[in-house]
Design a protein around this motif. Structure first.
Motif, PDB file in Angstrom:
ATOM      1  N   THR B   4     -92.312 -57.597 -60.746  1.00 46.61           N
ATOM      2  CA  THR B   4     -93.246 -57.323 -61.845  1.00 46.61           C
ATOM      3  C   THR B   4     -93.931 -56.002 -61.546  1.00 46.61           C
ATOM      4  OG1 THR B   4     -95.158 -58.399 -60.831  1.00 46.61           O
ATOM      5  CG2 THR B   4     -93.716 -59.795 -62.120  1.00 46.61           C
ATOM      6  N   GLU B   5     -94.170 -55.255 -62.596  1.00 43.84           N
ATOM      7  CA  GLU B   5     -94.869 -53.972 -62.450  1.00 43.84           C
ATOM      8  C   GLU B   5     -96.112 -54.001 -63.320  1.00 43.84           C
ATOM      9  OE1 GLU B   5     -91.995 -51.256 -63.904  1.00 43.84           O
ATOM     10  OE2 GLU B   5     -90.619 -51.562 -62.226  1.00 43.84           O
ATOM     11  N   GLN B   6     -97.244 -53.919 -62.675  1.00 40.11           N
ATOM     12  CA  GLN B   6     -98.529 -53.789 -63.400  1.00 40.11           C
ATOM     13  C   GLN B   6     -98.657 -54.823 -64.529  1.00 40.11           C
ATOM     14  OE1 GLN B   6    -100.728 -50.761 -62.686  1.00 40.11           O
ATOM     15  NE2 GLN B   6     -99.476 -51.030 -60.861  1.00 40.11           N
ATOM     16  N   LEU B   7     -98.270 -56.052 -64.233  1.00 46.23           N
ATOM     17  CA  LEU B   7     -98.279 -57.084 -65.274  1.00 46.23           C
ATOM     18  C   LEU B   7     -99.714 -57.422 -65.673  1.00 46.23           C
ATOM     19  CD1 LEU B   7     -96.087 -60.255 -65.332  1.00 46.23           C
ATOM     20  CD2 LEU B   7     -98.527 -60.451 -65.703  1.00 46.23           C
ATOM     21  N   GLN B  17    -104.519 -59.199 -63.777  1.00 44.84           N
ATOM     22  CA  GLN B  17    -104.801 -57.766 -63.769  1.00 44.84           C
ATOM     23  C   GLN B  17    -103.803 -57.002 -62.908  1.00 44.84           C
ATOM     24  OE1 GLN B  17    -109.220 -57.224 -63.189  1.00 44.84           O
ATOM     25  NE2 GLN B  17    -109.106 -59.443 -63.123  1.00 44.84           N
ATOM     26  N   ASP B  18    -102.946 -56.270 -63.549  1.00 44.35           N
ATOM     27  CA  ASP B  18    -102.009 -55.362 -62.880  1.00 44.35           C
ATOM     28  C   ASP B  18    -101.301 -56.025 -61.697  1.00 44.35           C
ATOM     29  OD1 ASP B  18    -102.656 -53.248 -64.606  1.00 44.35           O
ATOM     30  OD2 ASP B  18    -104.477 -52.869 -63.459  1.00 44.35           O
ATOM     31  N   ALA B  53     -99.422 -58.533 -72.000  1.00 37.80           N
ATOM     32  CA  ALA B  53    -100.077 -57.430 -72.721  1.00 37.80           C
ATOM     33  C   ALA B  53     -99.642 -56.076 -72.182  1.00 37.80           C
ATOM     34  CB  ALA B  53    -101.591 -57.575 -72.594  1.00 37.80           C
ATOM     35  N   GLY B  54     -99.154 -56.048 -70.950  1.00 37.50           N
ATOM     36  CA  GLY B  54     -98.733 -54.781 -70.365  1.00 37.50           C
ATOM     37  C   GLY B  54     -97.905 -55.015 -69.125  1.00 37.50           C
ATOM     38  N   GLY B  55     -97.169 -53.970 -68.719  1.00 38.74           N
ATOM     39  CA  GLY B  55     -96.338 -54.075 -67.525  1.00 38.74           C
ATOM     40  C   GLY B  55     -94.919 -54.503 -67.856  1.00 38.74           C
ATOM     41  N   THR B  65     -88.626 -58.334 -69.916  1.00 39.09           N
ATOM     42  CA  THR B  65     -89.982 -58.419 -70.475  1.00 39.09           C
ATOM     43  C   THR B  65     -89.986 -58.961 -71.910  1.00 39.09           C
ATOM     44  OG1 THR B  65     -90.447 -56.454 -69.164  1.00 39.09           O
ATOM     45  CG2 THR B  65     -92.127 -57.108 -70.762  1.00 39.09           C
ATOM     46  N   GLU B  66     -89.012 -58.538 -72.708  1.00 38.73           N
ATOM     47  CA  GLU B  66     -89.000 -58.939 -74.114  1.00 38.73           C
ATOM     48  C   GLU B  66     -88.018 -60.083 -74.391  1.00 38.73           C
ATOM     49  OE1 GLU B  66     -91.134 -57.786 -76.272  1.00 38.73           O
ATOM     50  OE2 GLU B  66     -91.990 -56.410 -74.800  1.00 38.73           O
ATOM     51  N   LEU B  67     -87.418 -60.622 -73.344  1.00 38.61           N
ATOM     52  CA  LEU B  67     -86.414 -61.672 -73.560  1.00 38.61           C
ATOM     53  C   LEU B  67     -87.055 -63.044 -73.721  1.00 38.61           C
ATOM     54  CD1 LEU B  67     -83.391 -61.005 -71.158  1.00 38.61           C
ATOM     55  CD2 LEU B  67     -83.607 -60.491 -73.578  1.00 38.61           C
ATOM     56  N   GLU B  68     -86.405 -63.888 -74.536  1.00 41.23           N
ATOM     57  CA  GLU B  68     -86.850 -65.273 -74.680  1.00 41.23           C
ATOM     58  C   GLU B  68     -86.642 -66.016 -73.362  1.00 41.23           C
ATOM     59  OE1 GLU B  68     -85.157 -67.468 -78.047  1.00 41.23           O
ATOM     60  OE2 GLU B  68     -84.364 -65.540 -78.694  1.00 41.23           O
TER      61      GLU B  68
END
Lengths: 277, 359
Positions: B4-7, B17-18, B53-55, B65-68
């Motif tokens: 994970t990057e900056q999730l 937080q990140d 929300a981010g990362g 990140t965008e996969l179901e």
């Protein structure tokens, strides 16, 4: 899942001493009074009517037509009602959307309103522009058997929606989440997990819709009238027989309705609400 | 395998937080934190059950990140297991296999294979309502593993079980992970559970990943006071730096006791600081110790309390002032000394065992 509609005993019986027994007794007293009142009322009906009157009712073509109309319209209403109740119950339980509270209140409206108001409102609606347009488009409801279904649906669907929502509220969303990690789409998780888990609640929703629809009278009389062999349902028959002073005939139809309702309810409960494990 | 990057993800006033995390292929990673620290939220984000929300999230080299959830190739075992009550044990295990292009026979074989692996084949026809907690856990594990995931996510998989069952299942989990070489993230709040299974551990609190390392590193070198308290370091002390050189800092602690500590690498060292001394790193002797490591602090005190913890004995030595030190002895070592409350003893602490915290 919370077993909202289980027919099985819920809890063990802890030792409670004299006070505990008195507590149980006080609770069961209310059960006893309620059942006793109903048994007394039904017994009076059965006692007042005669076998001959019931036999006449069963063989009367008009009452047979009313019975058939009551059965098929309430059957269609249950199907349509569940068609709304299941997705609406699920949506209200799982999704938070703008106007959620308003939709929730609208669902409760028919539960609170006198049924007569529904019939009157429908009559007024079909006298206005959109209503007339629907009728002119070929979907005729006013004074038609289809109108009975519409009345029944508007009055009774809310009970089913409420029951379905309660059922889905009791199902942990995590089971759907797990299903989604195991290859299901969101819809797949609903159909393969939530819906089978909600089976008992949906059956109860169906029972609630049917019981309400089968006995509906006021709005039907206002919206579709009481035309024999066309829009006369069993509750209307009772009213008409009473109006004509034939109390035995009215009671015979009432007993017939009671018997039918009892058989249907007990049958559905025995078949549908069996424990699956 | 999973990165994970900056999730970032927020729910109400709470936020992850990140969070940047990397778990290597075949690694058993434990995410350890108190209740409400964000462990479950993080796992749900990894599963795709929360839209972050981010990362970014990468699994097996692919950006998911965008996969179901169904497309992420993960196995998920949630708290309380979430078994499907309308399916039998076999039905539960086979559930995910129905989405694969397998013949009925292959599916049965796979189901049988995994029920065998976790030891629930004899329960195959039972419904979950009639299983014990340990049996449910095994079924849920078999169900998650049956789809041969790239990453296995276990959310407090044994927290609802009694201590004996928990310990047994933890060891079996560890063995199963070793056999299948499935990259695993195991969320828990239990320190002993972490020690049983973890290759590496990440400490999380209030949505932040505070420290990542091997259990040994976390135990011996906690980064800050929260981690030190959470992993129960035993002796968490405050002090003031009074001097030092290239090798050691001189710190005056409670009761005026002077300790030497290895200077932490880089950065400025505040005048007032916190440091830890693990109880098992303190040497205890009745007389003045003859041999100590270079720069060691030797203090004398009286035994204030002796607590038998089974394999270990925890001795509290009161060194005067506000300084009470916990010393941990092996049972055999303790039995050879016959220590009693009130006995005068000496403790010696080497500079390498005094670890200065960042905050």
């Amino acid at each position: 899942m919370k077993n909202l509609f289980s027919a099985e005993p819920r809890a063990s019986t802890p030792l409670g001493g004299l006070r505990g027994r008195l507590f149980v007794l006080s609770m069961m007293t209310f059960v006893g009074i309620f059942v006793a009142v109903w048994v007394a009322v039904i017994s009076a009906d059965i006692g007042y009517t005669t076998g001959e009157a019931i036999d006449q009712a069963i063989h009367s073509p008009e009452i047979r037509a009313a019975l058939w109309l009551s059965l098929w319209t309430s059957g269609v209403t249950v199907t349509l009602g569940l068609l709304f109740a299941v997705p609406m119950g699920y949506a209200l339980s799982r999704f938070r959307f703008p106007g959620h509270a308003i939709v929730d209140s609208i669902v409760d409206l028919p539960i609170i309103l006198p049924p007569m108001v529904v019939g009157l409102s429908l009559l007024v609606f079909f006298a206005t522009g959109p209503g007339r347009w629907i009728e002119e488009a070929g979907l005729r409801f006013v004074f038609q058997p289809q109108g009975i279904v519409l009345c029944q649906l508007l009055v009774s669907a809310s009970f089913g929606i409420r029951a379905a929502k309660l059922t889905f509220d009791g199902i942990d969303p995590r089971v759907e989440h797990v299903a989604m990690t195991l290859g299901c789409t969101r819809a797949g998780a609903f159909f393969r997990v939530s819906l089978p888990m909600a089976r008992r609640g949906i059956i109860v929703a169906g029972i609630l819709i049917w019981t309400r629809a089968f006995g509906i009278f006021g709005p039907v009389m206002i919206f579709v009238g009481t035309a024999p062999f066309k829009t006369e349902v069993l509750p209307t028959t009772i009213y008409l027989e009473l109006s004509n002073g034939r109390i035995e005939a009215a009671l015979a139809v009432a007993v017939l309705m009671l018997a039918l309702a009892s058989v249907a309810l007990v049958g559905i409960r025995m078949i549908g609400l069996r424990e699956s494990s | 395998m999973i990165r994970t990057e900056q999730l970032r993800f927020a729910v109400g006033s709470f936020a992850l937080q990140d969070v940047s995390l990397h778990v290597a292929p075949g690694e058993y990673f434990v995410l350890l934190g108190p209740s409400g620290s964000g462990k479950t939220l993080l796992v749900e984000c990894l599963c795709g059950l929360n839209r972050i929300a981010g990362g970014r999230i990468h699994i097996a080299g692919a950006d998911v990140t965008e996969l179901e959830p169904r497309l992420r190739r993960i196995g998920y075992l949630p708290q309380d297991y979430a078994l499907f009550p309308h399916e039998t044990v076999a039905g539960n295990v086979a559930f995910g296999l129905k989405h694969r292009r397998l013949s009925g026979e292959e599916r049965q074989q796979q189901t049988r294979h995994w029920t065998d692996r976790v030891g629930v084949t004899h329960l195959a026809d039972r419904f979950p309502g009639r299983l014990s907690g340990g049996e449910k856990q095994r079924v849920a594990l078999a169900r998650a593993l049956a789809v041969e995931p790239d990453v296995l996510l276990l959310d407090e998989p044994v927290s609802a079980l009694d201590e004996y069952t928990r310990d047994t299942l933890c060891r079996q989990l560890h063995q199963l992970q070793r056999d299948t070489k499935t990259t695993t993230i195991h969320v828990c709040h239990n320190f002993a559970e972490m020690l049983t299974v973890a290759d590496r551990v990440g400490i999380i609190d209030r949505g932040r990943l505070l420290q990542v390392g091997t259990p040994g590193e976390i135990l011996q070198r906690p980064r800050n006071r929260f981690v030190a308290r959470f992993v129960q370091v035993g002796n968490l002390l405050s002090g003031r730096v009074t001097g030092g050189d290239d090798r050691w800092l001189r710190i005056v602690g409670p009761g005026g006791a002077e300790f030497r500590a290895v200077a932490p690498p880089g950065g400025t060292i505040p005048e007032d600081l916190h440091y830890i001394i693990r109880p098992e790193n303190i040497a205890l002797s009745a007389g003045v110790p003859q041999e100590t490591r270079e720069g060691a602090t030797v203090l004398n005190g009286a035994i204030a309390e002796v607590v038998d913890l089974g394999p270990l004995v925890r001795v509290t030595v009161s060194c005067g002032g506000d300084l009470d030190l916990l010393v941990s002895l092996g049972k055999r070592e303790y039995n050879g000394r016959a220590l009693r409350c009130g006995d005068r003893v000496h403790v010696s602490i080497a500079p390498e065992d005094v670890h200065v915290l960042e905050d």
